[in-house]
Design a protein around this motif. Structure first.
Motif, mmCIF file in Angstrom:
data_model
loop_
_atom_site.group_PDB
_atom_site.id
_atom_site.type_symbol
_atom_site.label_atom_id
_atom_site.label_comp_id
_atom_site.label_asym_id
_atom_site.label_seq_id
_atom_site.Cartn_x
_atom_site.Cartn_y
_atom_site.Cartn_z
ATOM 1 N N UNK A 223 50.028 -35.311 -25.523
ATOM 2 C CA UNK A 223 51.174 -34.520 -25.085
ATOM 3 C C UNK A 223 51.416 -34.772 -23.601
ATOM 4 N N UNK A 224 52.651 -35.103 -23.260
ATOM 5 C CA UNK A 224 52.990 -35.384 -21.874
ATOM 6 C C UNK A 224 53.042 -34.084 -21.086
ATOM 7 N N UNK A 225 52.351 -34.078 -19.949
ATOM 8 C CA UNK A 225 52.329 -32.897 -19.102
ATOM 9 C C UNK A 225 52.436 -33.280 -17.646
ATOM 10 N N UNK A 226 53.085 -32.420 -16.875
ATOM 11 C CA UNK A 226 53.102 -32.528 -15.429
ATOM 12 C C UNK A 226 52.454 -31.264 -14.888
ATOM 13 N N UNK A 227 51.389 -31.419 -14.119
ATOM 14 C CA UNK A 227 50.670 -30.263 -13.580
ATOM 15 C C UNK A 227 50.813 -30.255 -12.072
ATOM 16 N N UNK A 228 51.421 -29.201 -11.563
ATOM 17 C CA UNK A 228 51.671 -29.087 -10.132
ATOM 18 C C UNK A 228 50.567 -28.295 -9.442
ATOM 19 N N UNK A 229 50.406 -28.578 -8.149
ATOM 20 C CA UNK A 229 49.478 -27.824 -7.315
ATOM 21 C C UNK A 229 49.934 -27.911 -5.865
ATOM 22 N N UNK A 230 49.402 -27.010 -5.033
ATOM 23 C CA UNK A 230 49.643 -27.100 -3.603
ATOM 24 C C UNK A 230 50.584 -26.078 -3.018
ATOM 25 N N UNK A 231 51.167 -25.221 -3.831
ATOM 26 C CA UNK A 231 52.050 -24.203 -3.286
ATOM 27 C C UNK A 231 51.268 -23.117 -2.567
ATOM 28 N N UNK A 232 52.007 -22.195 -1.948
ATOM 29 C CA UNK A 232 51.347 -21.090 -1.261
ATOM 30 C C UNK A 232 52.230 -20.433 -0.238
ATOM 31 N N UNK A 233 51.582 -19.641 0.612
ATOM 32 C CA UNK A 233 52.264 -18.913 1.678
ATOM 33 C C UNK A 233 52.007 -19.609 3.006
ATOM 34 N N UNK A 234 53.065 -19.823 3.768
ATOM 35 C CA UNK A 234 52.931 -20.507 5.051
ATOM 36 C C UNK A 234 53.892 -19.882 6.047
ATOM 37 N N UNK A 235 53.530 -19.914 7.313
ATOM 38 C CA UNK A 235 54.404 -19.378 8.359
ATOM 39 C C UNK A 235 55.523 -20.370 8.677
ATOM 40 N N UNK A 236 56.625 -19.878 9.185
ATOM 41 C CA UNK A 236 57.691 -20.795 9.609
ATOM 42 C C UNK A 236 57.162 -21.849 10.575
ATOM 43 N N UNK A 237 57.588 -23.077 10.357
ATOM 44 C CA UNK A 237 57.097 -24.184 11.158
ATOM 45 C C UNK A 237 55.864 -24.854 10.593
ATOM 46 N N UNK A 238 55.285 -24.255 9.564
ATOM 47 C CA UNK A 238 54.076 -24.810 8.969
ATOM 48 C C UNK A 238 54.365 -25.905 7.961
ATOM 49 N N UNK A 239 53.302 -26.381 7.323
ATOM 50 C CA UNK A 239 53.402 -27.491 6.372
ATOM 51 C C UNK A 239 52.666 -27.175 5.080
ATOM 52 N N UNK A 240 53.141 -27.766 4.009
ATOM 53 C CA UNK A 240 52.475 -27.728 2.703
ATOM 54 C C UNK A 240 52.704 -29.065 2.025
ATOM 55 N N UNK A 241 51.789 -29.427 1.141
ATOM 56 C CA UNK A 241 51.965 -30.651 0.349
ATOM 57 C C UNK A 241 51.796 -30.301 -1.117
ATOM 58 N N UNK A 242 52.842 -30.539 -1.875
ATOM 59 C CA UNK A 242 52.809 -30.316 -3.312
ATOM 60 C C UNK A 242 52.389 -31.600 -4.023
ATOM 61 N N UNK A 243 51.630 -31.426 -5.101
ATOM 62 C CA UNK A 243 51.229 -32.552 -5.937
ATOM 63 C C UNK A 243 51.707 -32.324 -7.361
ATOM 64 N N UNK A 244 51.949 -33.408 -8.061
ATOM 65 C CA UNK A 244 52.421 -33.350 -9.450
ATOM 66 C C UNK A 244 51.695 -34.436 -10.227
ATOM 67 N N UNK A 245 50.676 -34.060 -10.979
ATOM 68 C CA UNK A 245 49.860 -35.011 -11.723
ATOM 69 C C UNK A 245 50.395 -35.154 -13.143
ATOM 70 N N UNK A 246 50.608 -36.402 -13.546
ATOM 71 C CA UNK A 246 51.214 -36.677 -14.845
ATOM 72 C C UNK A 246 50.191 -37.224 -15.833
ATOM 73 N N UNK A 247 50.127 -36.634 -16.985
ATOM 74 C CA UNK A 247 49.263 -37.135 -18.062
ATOM 75 C C UNK A 247 50.126 -37.999 -18.983
ATOM 76 N N UNK A 248 50.488 -39.155 -18.457
ATOM 77 C CA UNK A 248 51.362 -40.066 -19.189
ATOM 78 C C UNK A 248 50.788 -41.466 -19.114
#
Length: 111
Positions: free
Chosen positions: A1-26
């Motif tokens: 079964x094809x799936x995309x699993x995301x990670x990396x979200x959250x709470x951050x202050x203005x001016x900050x940084x985040x990196x989202x990931x999307x892992x595919x089982x394909x």
């Protein structure tokens, strides 16, 4: 079964940084482009960025110069690096590969 699993979200202050990931089982991750979208409460889902199979990137004007989309075909994972985040970037972020969507990652930008 094809799936995309995301990670990396959250709470951050203005001016900050985040990196989202999307892992595919394909099997053939590299044959389709990948995109990131976001949806804020009460608003329609909007396109944020996309990357072609050849690595060409495109961005919505609202994130250009602050966000960077990338992909790693060996790891079968897509990324969205978000810098200089603003409160208006607060949304649920979704990755998309072919016609498959990730489960969504909440990004909240607040002091």
């Amino acid at each position: 079964q094809v799936q995309l699993v995301e990670s990396g979200g959250g709470l951050v202050q203005p001016g900050g940084s985040l990196k989202l990931s999307c892992a595919a089982s394909v099997r053939n991750f590299s044959i389709y482009p990948m995109g990131w979208y976001r949806q804020a409460p009460g608003k329609q889902r909007e396109w944020v960025a996309s990357i072609t199979t050849g690595g060409t990137t495109n961005y919505a004007d609202s994130v250009k110069g602050r966000f960077t989309i990338s992909r790693d075909s060996v790891k079968k994972t897509g990324y969205l690096q978000m810098n200089n985040l603003k409160p208006e970037d607060t949304s649920v972020y979704y990755c998309k590969w072919n016609d498959i969507w990730g489960q969504g990652s909440q990004v909240t930008v607040s002091s």
